[in-house]
Design an enzyme around this catalytic site. Structure first.
Site, mmCIF file in Angstrom:
data_model
loop_
_atom_site.group_PDB
_atom_site.id
_atom_site.type_symbol
_atom_site.label_atom_id
_atom_site.label_comp_id
_atom_site.label_asym_id
_atom_site.label_seq_id
_atom_site.Cartn_x
_atom_site.Cartn_y
_atom_site.Cartn_z
ATOM 1 N N ARG A 125 43.971 57.353 -22.141
ATOM 2 C CA ARG A 125 43.598 57.377 -20.899
ATOM 3 C C ARG A 125 44.702 57.983 -19.928
ATOM 4 O O ARG A 125 45.603 58.084 -19.920
ATOM 5 C CB ARG A 125 43.120 55.665 -20.622
ATOM 6 C CG ARG A 125 42.534 55.674 -21.777
ATOM 7 C CD ARG A 125 41.595 53.549 -21.676
ATOM 8 N NE ARG A 125 40.878 53.713 -20.156
ATOM 9 C CZ ARG A 125 41.014 52.972 -20.227
ATOM 10 N NH1 ARG A 125 41.071 51.559 -20.390
ATOM 11 N NH2 ARG A 125 40.283 52.746 -18.751
ATOM 12 N N ASP A 323 30.663 49.018 -16.621
ATOM 13 C CA ASP A 323 31.275 48.406 -17.958
ATOM 14 C C ASP A 323 30.258 47.825 -18.660
ATOM 15 O O ASP A 323 30.108 47.550 -19.734
ATOM 16 C CB ASP A 323 32.351 47.337 -17.298
ATOM 17 C CG ASP A 323 33.904 47.901 -17.125
ATOM 18 O OD1 ASP A 323 33.823 49.199 -17.254
ATOM 19 O OD2 ASP A 323 34.188 46.814 -16.823
HETATM 20 C C1 S3P Z 1 38.384 47.771 -13.039
HETATM 21 C C2 S3P Z 1 37.661 48.623 -12.381
HETATM 22 C C3 S3P Z 1 37.143 49.460 -13.342
HETATM 23 C C4 S3P Z 1 36.571 48.877 -14.591
HETATM 24 C C5 S3P Z 1 37.458 47.391 -15.058
HETATM 25 C C6 S3P Z 1 38.239 46.962 -14.382
HETATM 26 C C7 S3P Z 1 39.087 46.557 -12.143
HETATM 27 O O1 S3P Z 1 36.962 50.629 -13.581
HETATM 28 O O2 S3P Z 1 35.509 50.049 -16.085
HETATM 29 O O3 S3P Z 1 37.077 47.267 -16.724
HETATM 30 O O4 S3P Z 1 39.358 45.684 -12.543
HETATM 31 O O5 S3P Z 1 39.683 47.265 -11.090
HETATM 32 P P1 S3P Z 1 38.028 51.721 -12.609
HETATM 33 O O6 S3P Z 1 37.617 51.906 -11.216
HETATM 34 O O7 S3P Z 1 38.479 52.930 -13.853
HETATM 35 O O8 S3P Z 1 35.884 52.470 -12.863
#
Ligand code: S3P
Length: 443
Positions: A125, A323
């Site tokens: 990632r 998500d």
């Molecule tokens: C999260 C933000 C999201 C989400 C992840 C949890 C967080 O990701 O997909 O499961 O706790 O800040 P992104 O900030 O990369 O969109």
């Protein structure tokens, strides 16, 4: 970890009241802020999924006291902002992008070196989205090609505050910068054109930091933290995770006659895009007993089965349900008509390429889909999908849970090749779901 294939057969109506585990995003942050606060923070309802346990372990390696109590609550003994110590081992964040990115922000403004790694999913990632802004604050990074882990963060002893406009809608990036800003003199600002989950801002305030959120002239939101902050230990209760509650919710909606209750679910408006979408599709979901816990809105959800109709999900809703597209795609497969989801390119850099995994799984189960680089259309017939396939999950908990929900409604059983990663976010998923009436088992 050996693969754990699971099989889901069509179930009868779902019924009962179940408490879904604690919110993953809030759990990571509760431990991190507890580790930075002075004093002892008691946390009730913390998620004990693998991802959060990795954060707990990393914070111990950074010198904080993190302990699980016999009654299931957790205690964090913090070291004060700027008080973390250099870990003497590599921090393995497992499957968790949130743990990796937020902790990279946290250590970026501590004057020592931290080495991060992760599992075969996490090490694919992109990390440049956090290292680019954190570099301008003074930290240095050595990462593998493509900005991937394993890699080292060389924290700075002379951090510089920044004002940074997010190029992707990401609460992880916003939070990494705000965490770095805590130990930086002056004011650190993150500007987000599209609002993302604001648990960091809310919890920072709960712990006594100064955080201001204001609209910008061009309609964005600017979140500013005042650095060299002093955080004071505060007790908190973690709400049930709306992203986890999404699985029993959709399972109940698509099994005729179902009525379930999910108490204490977080309903922060930056997280509830799936629920808005399901209600637009005709779902009967009631939010009762609304209240606030530790700065987060919470309600009891009562979900009743009914007929769903396809809708168009606007791209600007994506951050509030990022998500939840895998489980929305399952609801769409059981709905009448076409559901179009646009602006979902970020799905390609989650625990798996979720857009590709949803498409492959739905096609294998006999569901008609169309898709592009950042969109997906699912064609429902109003009748249960065929099912009858083995779905590849690519180390992705939400793909596994989504297709197990599909199996509870499809004509033929659905098998997922590996359910082991469900424990990253939803330990006890199979038992909880079967307690409501699904028929999910080892295969
Ligand atoms: C999260 C933000 C999201 C989400 C992840 C949890 C967080 O990701 O997909 O499961 O706790 O800040 P992104 O900030 O990369 O969109």
């Amino acid at each position: 970890m050996p693969p754990r294939p699971l099989l889901s057969r069509r179930s009868g109506a779902l019924s009962g009241t179940v408490r879904v585990p604690g919110d993953k995003s809030i759990s990571h942050r509760a431990l991190m802020f507890g580790a930075l606060a002075l004093g002892e923070t008691r946390i009730e309802g913390l998620l004990t999924g693998e991802d959060v346990l990795r954060t707990a372990d990393a914070l111990r390696a950074l010198g904080a006291g993190i302990e699980r109590q016999a009654d299931g609550s957790w205690i964090a003994r913090g070291r004060g902002v700027g008080g973390l110590a250099e870990p003497d081992r590599v921090l393995d964040m497992g499957n968790s992008g949130t743990a990796a990115r937020l902790l990279m922000g946290l250590v970026a403004t501590h004057p020592f070196t931290t080495i991060f790694t992760g599992d075969a999913s996490l090490t694919k990632r992109p990390m440049a989205r956090v290292t680019t802004p954190l570099s301008t604050m003074g930290a240095s990074f050595v990462l593998r090609s493509g900005g991937r882990l394993p890699g080292a963060v060389v924290g700075t002893s002379m951090p510089v505050p920044i004002s940074y406009r997010l190029p992707v809608a990401s609460a992880q990036v916003k939070s990494a910068i705000l965490l770095a800003g805590l130990n930086t003199p002056g004011r650190t600002t993150v500007i987000e054109p599209e609002p993302t989950r604001d648990h960091t801002e809310r919890m920072l305030r709960h712990f006594g930091a100064e955080v201001v959120v204001e609209p910008t002239e061009d309609g964005a939101l600017a979140a500013t933290v005042t650095g060299e902050a002093s955080l004071t230990a505060r007790d908190l209760r973690v709400p049930s995770d709306p992203s986890s509650a999404a699985f029993p919710t959709v399972a109940a909606l698509i099994r005729p006659g179902s009525v379930i209750t999910l108490p204490g679910v977080g309903i922060n408006p930056r997280r509830t895009g799936l629920y808005d979408t399901l209600i637009e599709m005709g779902a009967d979901i009631a939010f009762t007993n609304r209240r606030e816990e530790a700065g987060e809105p919470v309600a009891d959800l009562v979900v009743r089965a009914g007929t769903l109709t396809g809708v168009e999900v606007p791209p600007e809703r994506a951050p509030s349900m990022i998500d939840e597209y895998p489980i929305l795609a399952i609801a769409a497969a059981c709905a009448q008509g076409r559901t179009l989801m646009r602006g979902i390119g970020e799905l390609r850099v989650k625990e798996s390429d979720r857009l590709a995994m949803i498409v492959a799984g739905l096609q294998a189960c006999g569901v008609a889909v169309e898709f592009g680089e950042d969109w997906l259309a699912v064609q429902g017939t109003g009748a249960p999908p065929r099912g009858g396939a083995t779905v590849a999950t690519a180390m992705d908990h939400r793909i596994a849970m989504s297709f197990l929900v599909l199996g509870s409604a499809s004509d033929e059983p659905v098998r997922v090749d590996d359910g082991a990663f469900i424990d990253t976010s939803f330990p006890g998923f199979v038992t909880l779901m079967n307690g409501l009436g699904t028929a999910i088992g080892e295969d």
